[in-house]
Design a protein around this motif. Structure first.
Motif, mmCIF file in Angstrom:
data_model
loop_
_atom_site.group_PDB
_atom_site.id
_atom_site.type_symbol
_atom_site.label_atom_id
_atom_site.label_comp_id
_atom_site.label_asym_id
_atom_site.label_seq_id
_atom_site.Cartn_x
_atom_site.Cartn_y
_atom_site.Cartn_z
ATOM 1 N N ARG A 35 0.888 -1.169 -0.180
ATOM 2 C CA ARG A 35 0.014 -0.160 -0.041
ATOM 3 C C ARG A 35 0.934 1.301 -0.156
ATOM 4 O O ARG A 35 0.627 2.225 -0.666
ATOM 5 N N GLU A 39 0.744 4.119 -2.996
ATOM 6 C CA GLU A 39 0.816 5.722 -2.599
ATOM 7 C C GLU A 39 1.833 6.590 -3.021
ATOM 8 O O GLU A 39 1.533 7.593 -3.545
ATOM 9 N N ARG A 40 3.068 6.205 -3.012
ATOM 10 C CA ARG A 40 4.126 7.026 -3.373
ATOM 11 C C ARG A 40 4.278 7.193 -4.930
ATOM 12 O O ARG A 40 4.799 8.040 -5.149
ATOM 13 N N ASN A 41 4.028 5.766 -5.296
ATOM 14 C CA ASN A 41 4.153 5.988 -6.813
ATOM 15 C C ASN A 41 2.660 6.462 -7.626
ATOM 16 O O ASN A 41 2.654 6.504 -8.970
ATOM 17 N N ARG A 42 1.811 6.616 -6.841
ATOM 18 C CA ARG A 42 0.464 7.078 -7.292
ATOM 19 C C ARG A 42 -0.161 6.129 -8.424
ATOM 20 O O ARG A 42 -0.647 6.492 -9.358
ATOM 21 N N THR A 43 -0.080 4.843 -7.963
ATOM 22 C CA THR A 43 -0.662 3.912 -8.795
ATOM 23 C C THR A 43 -1.751 3.262 -8.061
ATOM 24 O O THR A 43 -1.633 3.243 -6.617
ATOM 25 N N GLY A 44 -2.703 2.671 -8.501
ATOM 26 C CA GLY A 44 -3.758 1.779 -7.585
ATOM 27 C C GLY A 44 -3.334 0.491 -7.231
ATOM 28 O O GLY A 44 -2.599 0.001 -7.887
#
Length: 91
Positions: A35, A39-44
């Motif tokens: 998770r 968040e850090r890579n802005r991917t779902g």
């Protein structure tokens, strides 16, 4: 496939194996790490990952081991051992 997506997929596999071996604390760490990477890579997170993790206690859910799955009219109800409940539409 990006490096983050590959890492999330690998952590998904590790969390599944840890839950199968009843190492729930290790499973929680893998889920939390995945998770954080998302968040850090802005991917779902992939749908399978979201469906098989508890939002409250961050453990990987495995039906019959630490989760109860029931079919209700038009939906699937998944209840974790911590008491959290998730509902999904079902065809």
């Amino acid at each position: 496939m990006s490096i983050a997506a590959e890492r999330i997929e690998r952590l998904h596999e590790l969390a599944r194996e840890a839950t199968a071996n009843r190492e729930f604390d290790r499973s929680r760490e893998y889920v939390r790490l995945a998770r954080r990477i998302a968040e850090r890579n802005r991917t779902g997170l992939p749908r399978a990952f979201r469906r098989y993790t508890c939002d409250d206690c961050d453990v990987y859910l495995r039906p019959g081991v630490n989760a109860r799955v029931r079919l209700r009219s038009g939906r699937v109800v998944v209840r974790c051992d911590c008491g959290a409940t998730k509902r999904y539409p079902h065809d």
